[in-house]
Design an enzyme around this catalytic site. Structure first.
Site, PDB file in Angstrom:
ATOM      1  N   HIS A 491       0.833  -1.202   0.000  1.00  0.00           N
ATOM      2  CA  HIS A 491       0.000   0.000   0.000  1.00  0.00           C
ATOM      3  C   HIS A 491       0.876   1.264   0.000  1.00  0.00           C
ATOM      4  CE1 HIS A 491      -3.654   2.344   1.242  1.00  0.00           C
ATOM      5  NE2 HIS A 491      -2.708   3.151   1.712  1.00  0.00           N
ATOM      6  N   GLU A 492       1.759   1.358   0.965  1.00  0.00           N
ATOM      7  CA  GLU A 492       2.598   2.562   1.057  1.00  0.00           C
ATOM      8  C   GLU A 492       3.539   2.658  -0.149  1.00  0.00           C
ATOM      9  OE1 GLU A 492       1.589   4.655   3.032  1.00  0.00           O
ATOM     10  OE2 GLU A 492       0.402   3.337   4.329  1.00  0.00           O
ATOM     11  N   HIS A 495       1.708   4.364  -2.865  1.00  0.00           N
ATOM     12  CA  HIS A 495       1.756   5.824  -2.713  1.00  0.00           C
ATOM     13  C   HIS A 495       3.108   6.354  -3.201  1.00  0.00           C
ATOM     14  CE1 HIS A 495      -1.937   6.647  -0.621  1.00  0.00           C
ATOM     15  NE2 HIS A 495      -1.652   5.911   0.425  1.00  0.00           N
ATOM     16  N   HIS A 498       3.417   6.815  -6.830  1.00  0.00           N
ATOM     17  CA  HIS A 498       2.717   8.034  -7.252  1.00  0.00           C
ATOM     18  C   HIS A 498       3.661   9.239  -7.123  1.00  0.00           C
ATOM     19  CE1 HIS A 498      -1.614   9.973  -6.995  1.00  0.00           C
ATOM     20  NE2 HIS A 498      -1.043  10.166  -8.159  1.00  0.00           N
TER      21      HIS A 498
END
Ligand SMILES: [Zn+2]
Length: 699
Positions: A491-492, A495, A498
């Site tokens: 998940h991180e 990010h 991105h």
């Protein structure tokens, strides 16, 4: 007066040799390799000097824009505002990241001192009438300017920032707005600091091993290590993760589970100096006042303007749609675990309490799916998982990660990587910070020490960081992850992609600077890869035997993917409804925080209420982070991620071409276009809830 001060400072500097030779690193672009942050050269006084110099520089730059006699243009006004705070950007990014990941009292105090000052300075800029006149002039003439998409968005967002900061308000209301918002920045900071203090204040040391029945060896080893660090005998548990969660999940001793549960859930809800009840009231009332100044009925309406959802109606529509779809299944799941608990305890009247849920749902899973964390952990060694994620980023986006120990870090546990593309060109720096410390907030997050942007025609590489709280290595045992932790890592890391793959002109539109309900798409999308066979082949290798994770274990992981999925959905909805309740109040709130919460959560709570416990007083997301009227974003983004992953899945999962399109249309674009426009360009249509319902087996 000013001159005198200056002489005084000069004398002090000469008196101290080290101070004399010290250059404040914040005052110039960082001179370390790749312009990375020179953490080890920063001295505590540099922050104060940096903030003061930064505020002065910003105000000077803004004044220059205002004083410019030329006709206002996009370049001399909008772009100039975007670049007005170079020094402030450097010092604020470092300070506010370190108060999360490596804090101490001095840094906390600095944050307390400068956070309202920054809000004040920003309000002063965005409420300046002369400056707004120029921005407004450009905005009204936007059609004739021939701006490209990104420039157009910058103009749009800058104009909106002025309006949202009260540029259109009367003089009196402007002052009110400023006072309230700087008060809010102080309150929200105190809120988070109180929660951290309360988390650190509690621990329990158990010396009688009979009270530890059920706990797996790895949890006991971590607890023993905690005792050792405190110079104690026995096993210590506290409210940090995974210490708390493993106790709740495995400890047979119900009374101790209850004690820990009550300690965890009463954080900042006791009559002591860390009590957040009054802060909650002040925050929601202050936010309401802001909304009213802006002629909105409530704060959510004000906040949701800059989101994909756009208004409270569509947020409630999503929350209610999910509730009606998931609640029947959630109730079935709940009953199954309650019945199981009755059989397990042999007590037909057994009443399920909040401190029982983790324990019995774990036991049920063990018995019915033959799967627990302990069986998986040996296959998920942190270092190999990290390499696996790097491999995945290579397969999808052609990235390579090279550890570079010469890059300065803020703690010896942090590692810095050069991230390069296929052509070996430097794309970003990635910092990884994996283990819990008393100086670190709980949870996991991605952040930037510097956002990507293009300056003088050259792409300035972003400095991205991911921060976790994984189990530390103990003795000869390396850090081994649970499957949940593996997913959190993905998940991180999503990010961070991105942030790392951002390719935009302006930092304020780059990477994760997108609408709140769009920001969780790249992160949640990555979670889907956790069960891709090719990925598991890379990361799932036994740390002792080197054996690949057995196929039947992978099957069990997949079988349990939707285990209690509806229950967890309703739990998330519970937070979403609570957040919306606090931010749709239309009258000043003077009531009881627990009672308000109880009412707001009535449709989504399954357990008896426990007096003294409270979510609101420790709900960092909405009272200290940026998720006010935004918690629904997780579910919003889940709809998007399921819908987006469907495209990957139909092309075989880890698919380079789909990834390329996701990168070009979404990751690299940041907030340069409306998220729905970007999403549709990738997906070919608007998202629907169907893929999520299907993935969760609800439909
Ligand atoms: Zn996230």
């Amino acid at each position: 007066m000013k001159k005198k001060n200056y002489i005084f400072i000069l004398i002090l500097m000469i008196a101290s040799n080290s101070a004399f030779s010290h250059n404040n690193p914040f005052l110039k672009p960082f001179s370390n390799i790749y312009q990375t942050v020179p953490f080890s050269q920063i001295e505590i006084n540099d922050y104060t000097e940096g903030f003061n110099a930064g505020l002065e520089e910003q105000s000077k730059n803004i004044q220059t824009i205002i004083d410019n006699q030329d006709k206002p243009t996009f370049e001399n006004t909008i772009v100039a505002i975007e670049h007005a705070d170079e020094i402030l950007g450097r010092v604020a990014n470092v300070l506010f990241n370190l108060t999360e990941a490596e804090t101490n009292n001095e840094l906390d105090e600095l944050a307390q001192k400068y956070s309202p000052k920054l809000t004040e300075a920003s309000n002063k800029i965005f409420q300046n009438e002369d400056l707004f006149a120029k921005v407004n002039y450009i905005y009204q003439n936007k059609a004739s300017l021939n701006l490209d998409t990104e420039d157009f968005m910058l103009l749009e967002e800058t104009y909106k920032a002025f309006i949202k900061s009260g540029a259109n308000l009367s003089k009196d209301d402007k002052k009110k707005f400023s006072d309230i918002s700087s008060n809010l920045s102080k309150l929200t900071l105190s809120f988070g600091q109180n929660v951290l203090k309360e988390t650190n204040a509690y621990s329990i040391t158990i010396t009688d091993k009979a009270n530890l029945l059920g706990l797996p060896d790895y949890a006991l080893a971590a607890a023993e290590q905690k005792s050792k660090e405190k110079g104690l005998e026995g096993w210590t548990f506290d409210l940090s993760m995974p210490s708390y969660s493993s106790f709740m999940r495995y400890a047979e001793n119900r009374e101790l589970r209850e004690n820990l549960y009550r300690a965890y859930n009463s954080k900042s809800n006791k009559d002591n100096q860390n009590d957040n009840r009054n802060i909650v009231k002040q925050v929601v009332n202050n936010r309401l006042e802001i909304a009213k100044l802006m002629h909105k009925t409530n704060f959510a309406a004000y906040k949701l303007e800059n989101t994909m959802a756009e208004d409270t109606n569509s947020v409630y529509k999503l929350l209610n749609e999910l509730l009606s779809n998931y609640k029947p299944t959630a109730e079935k799941e709940f009953k199954t675990i309650c019945d199981f608990a009755k059989t397990y305890t042999g007590d037909a009247d057994f009443q399920m309490q909040s401190w029982d849920w983790s324990f019995f749902s774990e036991k049920y899973k063990e018995q019915n799916y033959d799967l627990n964390d302990g069986m998986l952990k040996p296959y998920f060694e942190l270092d190999r998982v990290k390499q696996g994620l790097f491999w995945l980023a290579g397969e999808l986006y052609g990235l390579q990660f090279k550890y570079n120990p010469s890059i300065d870090v803020y703690n010896p546990e942090v590692q810095a990587y050069e991230v390069r593309d296929k052509k070996d060109e430097l794309v970003a720096i990635l910092y990884t910070d994996f283990f819990p410390r008393a100086s670190k907030q709980g949870g996991a997050w991605m952040t930037e020490f510097r956002g990507e942007r293009v300056l003088n025609g050259k792409r300035l590489i972003p400095l991205i960081s991911i921060v976790m709280n994984f189990t530390k290595p103990i003795g000869d045992t390396p850090s081994l992850l649970t499957f949940d932790e593996l997913t959190t890592f993905l998940h991180e890391f999503g990010h961070s992609l991105h942030g790392m793959l951002a390719n935009t002109k302006y930092a304020s539109l780059s990477g994760t600077n997108v609408y709140r309900d769009f920001v969780e798409l790249p992160s949640q999308l990555m979670e889907n890869f956790a069960t891709e066979q090719a990925f598991l082949d890379k990361v799932g290798i036994h740390y002792q035997t080197g054996e690949k994770i057995p196929a039947e274990l992978v099957k069990k992981i997949k079988d349990t993917e939707n285990y209690n999925v509806a229950y967890f959905c309703v739990r998330q909805l519970n937070f979403g409804f609570l957040d919306m309740a606090w931010h749709t109040i239309e009258e000043t709130f003077e009531g009881n925080v627990e009672e308000f919460e109880h009412n707001a959560c009535s449709k989504t709570t399954m357990f008896p209420t426990i007096e003294g416990t409270c979510i609101s007083t420790q709900f960092n997301h909405i009272f200290s982070g940026g998720y006010a009227a935004g918690y629904y974003s997780y579910k919003w983004a889940e709809v998007l991620d399921a819908d987006a992953y469907y495209v990957f899945k139909t092309h075989g999962g880890i698919d380079r071409a789909t990834a390329e399109s996701f990168k070009n249309n979404i990751l690299s674009k940041g907030g340069t276009e409306h998220p729905m426009t970007l999403y549709k360009r990738f997906r070919g249509q608007e998202p629907t809830i169907d893929a999520l319902l299907k993935r969760n087996g609800i439909k």
